[in-house]
Design an enzyme around this catalytic site. Sequence first.
Site, PDB file in Angstrom:
ATOM      1  N   PRO A  29      16.672  58.165  23.257  1.00 44.39           N
ATOM      2  CA  PRO A  29      16.665  59.455  23.952  1.00 44.39           C
ATOM      3  C   PRO A  29      15.965  59.380  25.303  1.00 44.39           C
ATOM      4  O   PRO A  29      15.131  58.511  25.536  1.00 44.39           O
ATOM      5  CB  PRO A  29      15.883  60.361  22.999  1.00 44.39           C
ATOM      6  CG  PRO A  29      15.041  59.446  22.208  1.00 44.39           C
ATOM      7  CD  PRO A  29      15.760  58.142  22.107  1.00 44.39           C
ATOM      8  N   ASP A  30      16.342  60.276  26.161  1.00 42.97           N
ATOM      9  CA  ASP A  30      15.712  60.385  27.477  1.00 42.97           C
ATOM     10  C   ASP A  30      14.399  61.142  27.294  1.00 42.97           C
ATOM     11  O   ASP A  30      14.314  62.322  27.534  1.00 42.97           O
ATOM     12  CB  ASP A  30      16.665  61.142  28.414  1.00 42.97           C
ATOM     13  CG  ASP A  30      16.083  61.300  29.805  1.00 42.97           C
ATOM     14  OD1 ASP A  30      14.951  60.830  30.039  1.00 42.97           O
ATOM     15  OD2 ASP A  30      16.769  61.902  30.643  1.00 42.97           O
ATOM     16  N   PHE A  31      13.378  60.411  26.848  1.00 44.98           N
ATOM     17  CA  PHE A  31      12.153  61.109  26.432  1.00 44.98           C
ATOM     18  C   PHE A  31      11.342  61.636  27.588  1.00 44.98           C
ATOM     19  O   PHE A  31      10.476  62.451  27.414  1.00 44.98           O
ATOM     20  CB  PHE A  31      11.294  60.221  25.539  1.00 44.98           C
ATOM     21  CG  PHE A  31      11.002  58.886  26.120  1.00 44.98           C
ATOM     22  CD1 PHE A  31       9.973  58.725  27.014  1.00 44.98           C
ATOM     23  CD2 PHE A  31      11.762  57.782  25.764  1.00 44.98           C
ATOM     24  CE1 PHE A  31       9.703  57.493  27.557  1.00 44.98           C
ATOM     25  CE2 PHE A  31      11.498  56.538  26.307  1.00 44.98           C
ATOM     26  CZ  PHE A  31      10.466  56.392  27.206  1.00 44.98           C
ATOM     27  N   ARG A  32      11.642  61.149  28.811  1.00 39.02           N
ATOM     28  CA  ARG A  32      10.940  61.721  29.954  1.00 39.02           C
ATOM     29  C   ARG A  32      11.581  63.030  30.391  1.00 39.02           C
ATOM     30  O   ARG A  32      10.992  63.812  31.108  1.00 39.02           O
ATOM     31  CB  ARG A  32      10.946  60.750  31.138  1.00 39.02           C
ATOM     32  CG  ARG A  32       9.936  59.630  30.996  1.00 39.02           C
ATOM     33  CD  ARG A  32       9.958  58.767  32.239  1.00 39.02           C
ATOM     34  NE  ARG A  32       9.298  57.502  32.044  1.00 39.02           N
ATOM     35  CZ  ARG A  32       8.038  57.251  32.393  1.00 39.02           C
ATOM     36  NH1 ARG A  32       7.311  58.183  32.945  1.00 39.02           N
ATOM     37  NH2 ARG A  32       7.505  56.076  32.189  1.00 39.02           N
ATOM     38  N   ASN A  98      14.082  52.065  33.263  1.00 36.02           N
ATOM     39  CA  ASN A  98      13.985  52.042  31.796  1.00 36.02           C
ATOM     40  C   ASN A  98      12.967  51.016  31.316  1.00 36.02           C
ATOM     41  O   ASN A  98      12.723  50.012  31.965  1.00 36.02           O
ATOM     42  CB  ASN A  98      15.364  51.753  31.198  1.00 36.02           C
ATOM     43  CG  ASN A  98      16.361  52.844  31.548  1.00 36.02           C
ATOM     44  OD1 ASN A  98      15.962  53.942  31.915  1.00 36.02           O
ATOM     45  ND2 ASN A  98      17.635  52.538  31.449  1.00 36.02           N
ATOM     46  N   ASP A 100      13.248  49.881  28.047  1.00 35.80           N
ATOM     47  CA  ASP A 100      13.790  49.517  26.731  1.00 35.80           C
ATOM     48  C   ASP A 100      14.259  48.068  26.624  1.00 35.80           C
ATOM     49  O   ASP A 100      14.725  47.648  25.564  1.00 35.80           O
ATOM     50  CB  ASP A 100      14.928  50.483  26.343  1.00 35.80           C
ATOM     51  CG  ASP A 100      16.022  50.563  27.397  1.00 35.80           C
ATOM     52  OD1 ASP A 100      16.312  49.533  28.041  1.00 35.80           O
ATOM     53  OD2 ASP A 100      16.593  51.659  27.576  1.00 35.80           O
ATOM     54  N   HIS A 115       9.147  50.575  36.233  1.00 34.44           N
ATOM     55  CA  HIS A 115       8.175  51.258  35.386  1.00 34.44           C
ATOM     56  C   HIS A 115       7.562  50.317  34.342  1.00 34.44           C
ATOM     57  O   HIS A 115       6.977  50.767  33.365  1.00 34.44           O
ATOM     58  CB  HIS A 115       8.805  52.470  34.699  1.00 34.44           C
ATOM     59  CG  HIS A 115       9.134  53.581  35.651  1.00 34.44           C
ATOM     60  ND1 HIS A 115      10.060  54.548  35.388  1.00 34.44           N
ATOM     61  CD2 HIS A 115       8.651  53.860  36.891  1.00 34.44           C
ATOM     62  CE1 HIS A 115      10.141  55.380  36.426  1.00 34.44           C
ATOM     63  NE2 HIS A 115       9.304  54.978  37.345  1.00 34.44           N
TER      64      HIS A 115
END
Length: 243
Positions: A29-32, A98, A100, A115
């Site tokens: 998910p796009d948690f930001r 990302n 991930d 990041h």
Amino acid sequence: MHQLLSLMHSSSHCVFLSGAGISTLSGIPDFRGSKGIYKQFDADKIFDIHYFRKDPAYFYTHGREFIYNLEEKEPNIIHRMLAKLEDEGMVKSIITQNIDMLHQKAGSRRVIEIHGSPAQHTCLHCGKKFPYELISPIVHSHQVVPKCDRCGGLVKPDIVFFGEMLDQNSFSQAISESSQADLMVVIGSSLVVHPAASLPLNAIKHGCRLVIVNNMPTPLDEYAYLRYTDLEEVFRYLEKEIH
Ligand SMILES: [Zn+2]
């Protein structure tokens, strides 16, 4: 979409800039984002360095649900095609927001993680490094918060938290790539989080053409030479055309 493909064929230095929108197909998910499914925790707090130093269990407890399960996640068509495009010489590098690690898992070699990444962790006291593979089982055990085995210090993933400096090496590489690019394709980023938003502007300043593929409007849409909304459709097209 043939316009994008011909731009890619005619460019000599094509750089992709990827954001969270490309990994939702992999179940991340796009948690930001404000509409992420992880509403049960506060994304500003979870990635805040001051809060982390005060209460690291908050990060590690919630991190189990979306960082320390990444070994189960698989690259999707977007990650796979980008790796192929790099092999074909059509993509020089990928700058990603990302954390991930899916670009690398798909086989991309030139990945600039602005990041940071949880691939490495660092003891905040003595600087000892720990790989993800060592930390993840600890986070999943009852111990929860990993401690440095040399000094007992707090161990933090090499993700750039709010309140921390960017990794200067990664950021200068990203600046250099965006300065050299003659084509930059932004995928799955809403271009609101800095420094990502400044990179396309830097590219444009150096005469680069900008293409944006995102399902939401971005502040840089007016500068885009081409604009698409459906990421999956664009990459299905590229998959069909590039053998
Ligand atoms: Zn230490």
